[in-house]
Design an enzyme around this catalytic site. Structure first.
Site, PDB file in Angstrom:
ATOM      1  N   GLY A  75      16.755 -28.445  36.334  1.00  0.00           N
ATOM      2  CA  GLY A  75      16.404 -29.624  37.111  1.00  0.00           C
ATOM      3  C   GLY A  75      16.984 -29.589  38.522  1.00  0.00           C
ATOM      4  N   ASN A 155      18.772 -41.522  35.034  1.00  0.00           N
ATOM      5  CA  ASN A 155      19.578 -40.889  33.994  1.00  0.00           C
ATOM      6  C   ASN A 155      20.763 -41.745  33.536  1.00  0.00           C
ATOM      7  OD1 ASN A 155      19.975 -39.938  36.805  1.00  0.00           O
ATOM      8  ND2 ASN A 155      21.883 -39.149  35.981  1.00  0.00           N
ATOM      9  N   GLN A 183      14.584 -36.852  33.072  1.00  0.00           N
ATOM     10  CA  GLN A 183      14.859 -37.728  31.936  1.00  0.00           C
ATOM     11  C   GLN A 183      13.582 -38.227  31.251  1.00  0.00           C
ATOM     12  OE1 GLN A 183      17.787 -38.558  30.466  1.00  0.00           O
ATOM     13  NE2 GLN A 183      18.948 -37.293  31.886  1.00  0.00           N
ATOM     14  N   SER A 203      13.669 -30.198  33.204  1.00  0.00           N
ATOM     15  CA  SER A 203      14.699 -29.300  32.702  1.00  0.00           C
ATOM     16  C   SER A 203      14.653 -29.282  31.181  1.00  0.00           C
ATOM     17  CB  SER A 203      16.061 -29.793  33.191  1.00  0.00           C
ATOM     18  OG  SER A 203      17.078 -28.965  32.695  1.00  0.00           O
ATOM     19  N   HIS A 205      16.776 -28.449  28.799  1.00  0.00           N
ATOM     20  CA  HIS A 205      17.877 -28.860  27.920  1.00  0.00           C
ATOM     21  C   HIS A 205      17.978 -30.377  27.731  1.00  0.00           C
ATOM     22  CE1 HIS A 205      21.210 -30.219  30.700  1.00  0.00           C
ATOM     23  NE2 HIS A 205      20.493 -29.570  31.584  1.00  0.00           N
ATOM     24  N   THR A 241      13.583 -11.630  37.631  1.00  0.00           N
ATOM     25  CA  THR A 241      13.033 -11.391  36.294  1.00  0.00           C
ATOM     26  C   THR A 241      13.050 -12.688  35.507  1.00  0.00           C
ATOM     27  OG1 THR A 241      13.842  -9.130  36.378  1.00  0.00           O
ATOM     28  CG2 THR A 241      13.319 -10.015  34.190  1.00  0.00           C
ATOM     29  N   CYS A 329      28.025 -35.499  36.112  1.00  0.00           N
ATOM     30  CA  CYS A 329      28.458 -34.951  37.395  1.00  0.00           C
ATOM     31  C   CYS A 329      29.573 -35.779  38.012  1.00  0.00           C
ATOM     32  CB  CYS A 329      27.283 -34.921  38.371  1.00  0.00           C
ATOM     33  SG  CYS A 329      25.739 -34.629  37.544  1.00  0.00           S
TER      34      CYS A 329
HETATM   35  C1  LIG Z   1      20.198 -33.531  34.119  1.00  0.00           C
HETATM   36  C2  LIG Z   1      19.444 -34.004  35.302  1.00  0.00           C
HETATM   37  C3  LIG Z   1      19.204 -33.160  36.400  1.00  0.00           C
HETATM   38  C4  LIG Z   1      19.785 -31.766  36.480  1.00  0.00           C
HETATM   39  O1  LIG Z   1      19.189 -30.888  35.585  1.00  0.00           O
HETATM   40  P1  LIG Z   1      19.913 -29.488  35.262  1.00  0.00           P
HETATM   41  O2  LIG Z   1      18.922 -28.745  34.464  1.00  0.00           O
HETATM   42  O3  LIG Z   1      21.141 -29.840  34.495  1.00  0.00           O
HETATM   43  O4  LIG Z   1      20.205 -28.848  36.566  1.00  0.00           O
HETATM   44  C5  LIG Z   1      18.462 -33.645  37.455  1.00  0.00           C
HETATM   45  N1  LIG Z   1      17.955 -34.884  37.428  1.00  0.00           N
HETATM   46  C6  LIG Z   1      18.150 -35.722  36.407  1.00  0.00           C
HETATM   47  C7  LIG Z   1      17.546 -37.084  36.436  1.00  0.00           C
HETATM   48  C8  LIG Z   1      18.912 -35.314  35.305  1.00  0.00           C
HETATM   49  O5  LIG Z   1      19.116 -36.154  34.299  1.00  0.00           O
END
Ligand SMILES: *Cc1c(COP(=O)(O)O)cnc(C)c1O
Length: 395
Positions: A75, A155, A183, A203, A205, A241, A329
């Protein structure tokens, strides 16, 4: 904490457990089909095909074309790319960018960096629910505005933005619209055409996929610069890659998210409202942060007066409960969350905040335990708080 102790994980906005079916889909791409997708021989075709398949799943989930999906490392990279590359490619047209005060730091800090490069950045205020004010957005637009970047859902407090209206305003003025949907993607249905989205960050995860893989959707026709220079991967826009297992896992995670969305989010909404209801009823001097209904299905965010969120988190951890006081963060710093300040909370209230984000594995029994734990801890912390004592004496 002993291994055998039960864990109640309520920090799914920070990251999620990689779903077993996702791990299973990924494994062969470490051990058997490890070929470099750019190689010529037949063996590497399996890797190449796997990427194509994942890209198709993702494109379909958004109503996008496969060639509009660019894989990134997550993200943060997607947000950086969207802002920096647009700023560069459209510099001839203008130097003004509009975003909001409640964005993720991947957008906010990129905006600060761009401001140092001579761009002008407007940070829109939000109302007490954390919703961007559309009238303010319209007023902020200048002839030099090249980009509007507003997150899909927040988030920290879970508030869902009026994305469709924002997209319509952007389109009407011929301005690009980027949304950080990290999110929202997987929790809410998203169609990039219906919502007039030109760029979208995601993202894996955050939706039961692996860490370190994301994508940026870039609408065909948007001028965008390469973010990583090197090989010809990702239509020469993002060299390197490909993270084949990650991409495969991402595809599997999206497939799962789409398949389970309706049932999963209905269950989460119900449990979320149960948690919110109990906490607000049973813990005095408590407020819910974020919009009451226009909020992510799995998000609850509370402020408990007279206590420190960090102390609450530590004591919850001792009870085996994982929560958050803001975004991952900002945890570890003593600054209150920029999002909670933006919705108008005074510093001392913002400091006493707790975010709990559910998963489809969360149970009512777990939430009952969490509520009991919160009640006990908040009472204990307040009993040690001079502010609380003072308040009660003067009442
Ligand atoms: C977690 C998050 C990100 C960052 O994503 P990463 O894959 O951890 O770099 C950016 N924006 C929002 C709203 C998030 O919740």
């Amino acid at each position: 904490m002993g291994e055998e102790k039960r864990l109640i994980y309520l920090d799914n906005a920070a990251t999620t457990k990689t779903a077993p079916e996702v791990v299973e889909a990924m494994l062969p791409y470490f051990t058997e089909n490890y070929g470099n997708p750019s190689s010529v021989y037949g063996f590497s075709q399996k890797s190449k095909e796997a990427i194509t398949k994942a890209r198709e799943i993702i494109a379909k989930s958004l109503g996008a074309k496969t060639e509009e999906i660019y894989f990134t490392a997550g993200g943060s990279e997607s947000d950086n790319w969207a802002l920096k590359a647009t700023a560069e490619a459209y510099r001839g047209r203008g130097n003004h960018i509009i975003t909001s005060r409640i964005e993720h730091h991947a957008v906010l800090h990129t905006g600060e960096w761009l401001a140092k490069q001579g761009y002008e950045v407007t940070y829109l205020d939000v109302d007490e629910n954390g919703t961007v004010k559309l009238e303010e957005l319209k007023k902020a637009i200048r002839p030099t505005t090249i980009l509007i970047s507003i997150m899909f859902a927040n988030n920290e407090i879970g508030t869902i933005q009026p994305v469709k209206e924002i997209g319509a305003i952007a389109k009407e003025h011929g301005i690009l619209f980027h949304t950080d949907a990290v999110q929202a993607y997987g929790q809410l249905p998203i169609n990039v055409d219906e919502l007039n989205i030109d760029m979208l960050s995601s993202s894996a995860h955050k939706l039961n996929g692996p860490k370190g893989i994301g994508f940026l959707y870039i609408r065909k026709g948007v001028k965008i610069r390469s973010f990583i220079h090197g090989g010809a991967q990702e239509r020469k826009r993002r060299a390197g890659t490909e993270n084949v297992p990650g991409i495969v896992g991402y595809g599997a995670a999206v497939e799962r998210a789409v398949r389970t969305m309706e049932e999963r989010t209905a269950k989460e909404r119900e449990l979320r409202d149960y948690l919110i209801g109990r906490v607000l009823r049973e813990v005095p001097y408590t407020r819910l942060n974020g919009h009451r209904t226009e909020r992510l299905p799995n998000n609850a965010n509370f402020s408990f007066q007279f206590i420190e969120g960090e102390s609450l988190l530590i004591m919850l951890d001792m009870d085996g409960i994982c929560g958050s006081s803001g975004s991952a963060c900002t945890s570890g710093s003593l600054d209150p969350s920029h999002v909670l300040l933006a919705i108008g909370l005074p510093h001392e209230i913002a400091h006493g905040s707790l975010r709990l984000t559910l998963s489809d594995e969360t149970t009512k029994e777990e939430l009952d335990e969490v509520v009991e734990s919160i009640k006990k801890i908040v009472e204990k912390l307040r009993s040690m708080s001079p502010l609380y004592e003072d308040y009660m004496r003067r009442r």
